[in-house]
Motif scaffolding. Structure first.
Motif, PDB file in Angstrom:
ATOM      1  N   GLU A 145      61.045 -34.937  15.262  1.00  0.00           N
ATOM      2  CA  GLU A 145      60.522 -34.477  16.550  1.00  0.00           C
ATOM      3  C   GLU A 145      59.456 -35.416  17.110  1.00  0.00           C
ATOM      4  O   GLU A 145      59.174 -35.386  18.307  1.00  0.00           O
ATOM      5  CB  GLU A 145      59.916 -33.075  16.427  1.00  0.00           C
ATOM      6  CG  GLU A 145      60.894 -31.988  16.060  1.00  0.00           C
ATOM      7  CD  GLU A 145      60.985 -31.782  14.557  1.00  0.00           C
ATOM      8  OE1 GLU A 145      61.472 -30.725  14.133  1.00  0.00           O
ATOM      9  OE2 GLU A 145      60.547 -32.683  13.809  1.00  0.00           O
ATOM     10  N   LYS A 146      58.852 -36.219  16.234  1.00  0.00           N
ATOM     11  CA  LYS A 146      57.782 -37.110  16.656  1.00  0.00           C
ATOM     12  C   LYS A 146      58.310 -38.440  17.188  1.00  0.00           C
ATOM     13  O   LYS A 146      57.550 -39.243  17.727  1.00  0.00           O
ATOM     14  CB  LYS A 146      56.830 -37.381  15.484  1.00  0.00           C
ATOM     15  CG  LYS A 146      56.104 -36.148  14.968  1.00  0.00           C
ATOM     16  CD  LYS A 146      55.101 -35.627  15.980  1.00  0.00           C
ATOM     17  CE  LYS A 146      54.296 -34.476  15.412  1.00  0.00           C
ATOM     18  NZ  LYS A 146      53.310 -33.957  16.390  1.00  0.00           N
ATOM     19  N   PHE A 147      59.599 -38.676  17.032  1.00  0.00           N
ATOM     20  CA  PHE A 147      60.178 -39.921  17.526  1.00  0.00           C
ATOM     21  C   PHE A 147      60.165 -39.900  19.040  1.00  0.00           C
ATOM     22  O   PHE A 147      60.752 -39.011  19.674  1.00  0.00           O
ATOM     23  CB  PHE A 147      61.615 -40.083  17.032  1.00  0.00           C
ATOM     24  CG  PHE A 147      61.728 -40.709  15.670  1.00  0.00           C
ATOM     25  CD1 PHE A 147      62.399 -41.907  15.500  1.00  0.00           C
ATOM     26  CD2 PHE A 147      61.173 -40.091  14.558  1.00  0.00           C
ATOM     27  CE1 PHE A 147      62.511 -42.478  14.240  1.00  0.00           C
ATOM     28  CE2 PHE A 147      61.274 -40.652  13.305  1.00  0.00           C
ATOM     29  CZ  PHE A 147      61.943 -41.861  13.139  1.00  0.00           C
ATOM     30  N   HIS A 148      59.491 -40.877  19.647  1.00  0.00           N
ATOM     31  CA  HIS A 148      59.455 -40.965  21.097  1.00  0.00           C
ATOM     32  C   HIS A 148      60.873 -41.195  21.608  1.00  0.00           C
ATOM     33  O   HIS A 148      61.557 -42.124  21.183  1.00  0.00           O
ATOM     34  CB  HIS A 148      58.545 -42.106  21.528  1.00  0.00           C
ATOM     35  CG  HIS A 148      58.476 -42.286  23.006  1.00  0.00           C
ATOM     36  ND1 HIS A 148      58.075 -41.279  23.848  1.00  0.00           N
ATOM     37  CD2 HIS A 148      58.773 -43.353  23.804  1.00  0.00           C
ATOM     38  CE1 HIS A 148      58.113 -41.713  25.088  1.00  0.00           C
ATOM     39  NE2 HIS A 148      58.541 -42.959  25.092  1.00  0.00           N
ATOM     40  N   GLY A 149      61.332 -40.325  22.510  1.00  0.00           N
ATOM     41  CA  GLY A 149      62.679 -40.435  23.057  1.00  0.00           C
ATOM     42  C   GLY A 149      63.648 -39.442  22.458  1.00  0.00           C
ATOM     43  O   GLY A 149      64.772 -39.280  22.960  1.00  0.00           O
ATOM     44  N   VAL A 150      63.257 -38.747  21.379  1.00  0.00           N
ATOM     45  CA  VAL A 150      64.099 -37.702  20.790  1.00  0.00           C
ATOM     46  C   VAL A 150      63.626 -36.351  21.323  1.00  0.00           C
ATOM     47  O   VAL A 150      62.556 -35.876  20.968  1.00  0.00           O
ATOM     48  CB  VAL A 150      64.036 -37.723  19.247  1.00  0.00           C
ATOM     49  CG1 VAL A 150      64.809 -36.535  18.676  1.00  0.00           C
ATOM     50  CG2 VAL A 150      64.607 -39.034  18.721  1.00  0.00           C
ATOM     51  N   GLY A 151      64.410 -35.754  22.202  1.00  0.00           N
ATOM     52  CA  GLY A 151      64.059 -34.465  22.789  1.00  0.00           C
ATOM     53  C   GLY A 151      64.503 -33.302  21.927  1.00  0.00           C
ATOM     54  O   GLY A 151      65.039 -33.483  20.819  1.00  0.00           O
ATOM     55  N   LYS A 152      64.300 -32.107  22.440  1.00  0.00           N
ATOM     56  CA  LYS A 152      64.624 -30.899  21.670  1.00  0.00           C
ATOM     57  C   LYS A 152      66.096 -30.809  21.325  1.00  0.00           C
ATOM     58  O   LYS A 152      66.469 -30.442  20.203  1.00  0.00           O
ATOM     59  CB  LYS A 152      64.193 -29.661  22.464  1.00  0.00           C
ATOM     60  CG  LYS A 152      62.687 -29.496  22.620  1.00  0.00           C
ATOM     61  CD  LYS A 152      62.358 -28.232  23.397  1.00  0.00           C
ATOM     62  CE  LYS A 152      60.851 -28.066  23.559  1.00  0.00           C
ATOM     63  NZ  LYS A 152      60.509 -26.847  24.339  1.00  0.00           N
ATOM     64  N   VAL A 153      66.955 -31.134  22.281  1.00  0.00           N
ATOM     65  CA  VAL A 153      68.395 -31.012  22.049  1.00  0.00           C
ATOM     66  C   VAL A 153      68.861 -32.000  20.987  1.00  0.00           C
ATOM     67  O   VAL A 153      69.600 -31.641  20.067  1.00  0.00           O
ATOM     68  CB  VAL A 153      69.169 -31.225  23.369  1.00  0.00           C
ATOM     69  CG1 VAL A 153      70.671 -31.241  23.111  1.00  0.00           C
ATOM     70  CG2 VAL A 153      68.829 -30.122  24.368  1.00  0.00           C
ATOM     71  N   THR A 154      68.411 -33.266  21.106  1.00  0.00           N
ATOM     72  CA  THR A 154      68.800 -34.274  20.119  1.00  0.00           C
ATOM     73  C   THR A 154      68.219 -33.951  18.748  1.00  0.00           C
ATOM     74  O   THR A 154      68.896 -34.119  17.725  1.00  0.00           O
ATOM     75  CB  THR A 154      68.334 -35.669  20.563  1.00  0.00           C
ATOM     76  OG1 THR A 154      68.907 -35.975  21.841  1.00  0.00           O
ATOM     77  CG2 THR A 154      68.767 -36.729  19.575  1.00  0.00           C
ATOM     78  N   ALA A 155      66.978 -33.482  18.718  1.00  0.00           N
ATOM     79  CA  ALA A 155      66.360 -33.112  17.439  1.00  0.00           C
ATOM     80  C   ALA A 155      67.153 -32.001  16.761  1.00  0.00           C
ATOM     81  O   ALA A 155      67.359 -32.020  15.544  1.00  0.00           O
ATOM     82  CB  ALA A 155      64.917 -32.677  17.656  1.00  0.00           C
ATOM     83  N   SER A 156      67.589 -31.029  17.548  1.00  0.00           N
ATOM     84  CA  SER A 156      68.383 -29.925  16.997  1.00  0.00           C
ATOM     85  C   SER A 156      69.707 -30.447  16.430  1.00  0.00           C
ATOM     86  O   SER A 156      70.140 -30.023  15.351  1.00  0.00           O
ATOM     87  CB  SER A 156      68.645 -28.890  18.088  1.00  0.00           C
ATOM     88  OG  SER A 156      69.450 -27.847  17.602  1.00  0.00           O
ATOM     89  N   LYS A 157      70.331 -31.377  17.144  1.00  0.00           N
ATOM     90  CA  LYS A 157      71.587 -31.961  16.661  1.00  0.00           C
ATOM     91  C   LYS A 157      71.361 -32.745  15.374  1.00  0.00           C
ATOM     92  O   LYS A 157      72.164 -32.669  14.437  1.00  0.00           O
ATOM     93  CB  LYS A 157      72.178 -32.873  17.734  1.00  0.00           C
ATOM     94  CG  LYS A 157      73.517 -33.495  17.348  1.00  0.00           C
ATOM     95  CD  LYS A 157      74.090 -34.312  18.497  1.00  0.00           C
ATOM     96  CE  LYS A 157      75.434 -34.919  18.105  1.00  0.00           C
ATOM     97  NZ  LYS A 157      76.032 -35.699  19.229  1.00  0.00           N
TER      98      LYS A 157
END
Length: 354
Positions: free
Chosen positions: A181-193
């Motif tokens: 989740e702390k990766f800049h550019g990784v949003g909620k949807v991508t983090a969930s995936k």
């Protein structure tokens, strides 16, 4: 091997801190800068006292009031914020001309060859923070590393008034332990995936091959493959062609209720307004993007003869939404973009946000 020296400076609760600085009655009080609850307002910025209650930017003002009944709502003063940003930019320019503003309150600086021949990026960051505090009575946090990705994440580690250096030998280990989740550019949807693929941190991400990452995430998989290995060759860019400014959001559950659509649209428009204000530009065209539950996507746009004012964007977006063929379909994504900016010399726009 020669490494670049990159500093990411991020002001602490910028709008709210300026209001607390200029208004003694707000100091040490929970305040938010933004719209009022009874006007479907949205939080643009929250003081650290307000954040202690779980209040954050993009939250509805009504929800902020529920979390903290004694919260103080303050109308934004963008002209003042821009004036302060100009002063901050002046401080940056003492050390380098390679300044890439991201918004009114944050910027990248390349100090590989600084004007004052100080040499140490850590010392430069400390001097910048000290000058901001002594001259403007505000605090900033700084992240220092050899690339933009790590410097930006580092600036958020010890907020407020923090300074974090991640040296070349520590970068890969730092990223491996970083929550996804702390990766800049990784949003909620991508983090969930990613979590669905058992990717919870950088080390998990690093186990996947480039081909696998591209298979799961498309072209951005190349970026993930490189960045988790500390590879980020993007330069600090003082000049950039400006074509559009926008924001969008993918919802956890499809929206069917028009009032919920309007609420989410308000949040998205607020983000666009802040980004336009920070870049000090106005466009002539507003575009509404809609993605339905079946993943079909449409766009609707409107071009105005005069430059669109910040306060006009929401009404134009609402009008476009009302004209769209929704017909009871579920909406999974909404986006608003402003484009068709006034022409600039050589079609280039200097990012003089500060």
């Amino acid at each position: 091997m020669t490494f670049r020296k990159i500093i990411h400076v991020d002001m602490d609760a910028f709008y709210a801190s300026i209001e607390q600085r200029d208004n003694p009655q707000y100091r040490n009080r929970p305040i938010v800068v933004g719209g009022l609850p009874d006007q479907r307002g949205v939080v643009a910025a929250a003081s650290y006292e307000a954040r202690a209650f779980g209040i954050h930017s993009a939250m509805s003002s009504r929800r902020a009031l529920e979390l903290c009944p004694e919260i103080i709502f303050v109308r934004p003063r963008f002209e003042i914020y821009k004036q302060v940003s100009n002063a901050i930019r002046s401080i940056f320019s003492r050390y380098t001309d390679l300044i890439e503003p991201l918004s009114l309150d944050e910027a990248y600086l390349d100090v590989t060859q600084d004007k004052l021949a100080i040499g140490s990026a850590i010392d430069i960051a400390m001097e910048i923070k000290k000058s901001i505090h002594s001259e403007l009575n505000l605090t900033a946090s700084a992240g220092i590393s050899t690339n933009k990705f790590v410097a930006k994440i580092a600036s958020d580690i010890n907020k407020p008034d923090g300074l974090t250096f991640i040296g070349p030998s520590k970068i890969e280990s730092f990223i491996e332990h970083l929550a996804i989740e702390k990766f800049h550019g990784v949003g909620k949807v991508t983090a969930s995936k990613m979590k669905g693929l058992n990717i919870f941190n950088g080390a998990d991400l690093k186990r996947l091959s480039r081909q696998q990452l591209i298979q799961y995430f498309g072209k951005v998989g190349n970026f993930y493959y490189d960045i988790v290995r500390g590879i980020d060759n993007r330069p600090v860019e003082p000049y950039r062609e400006l074509k559009s400014i926008g924001a969008e959001d993918t919802f956890k559950e499809d929206l069917y209720d028009v009032s919920l659509m309007l609420h989410e649209l308000n949040i998205i428009v607020s983000k666009v307004q802040r980004r336009l204000a920070s870049k000090q530009v106005k466009g002539h065209t507003v575009t509404l993007k809609i993605k339905f539950s079946d993943f079909k996507q449409i766009t609707r746009n409107y071009t105005h003869v005069a430059p669109i004012q910040l306060e006009e964007i929401e009404q134009f977006a609402i009008d476009l939404l009302k004209q769209a063929p929704i017909d009871g379909k579920g909406i999974r994504l909404l986006g608003v973009t402003i484009s068709n900016f006034n022409p600039y010399k050589n079609n280039l726009y200097q990012l003089s946000l500060f």
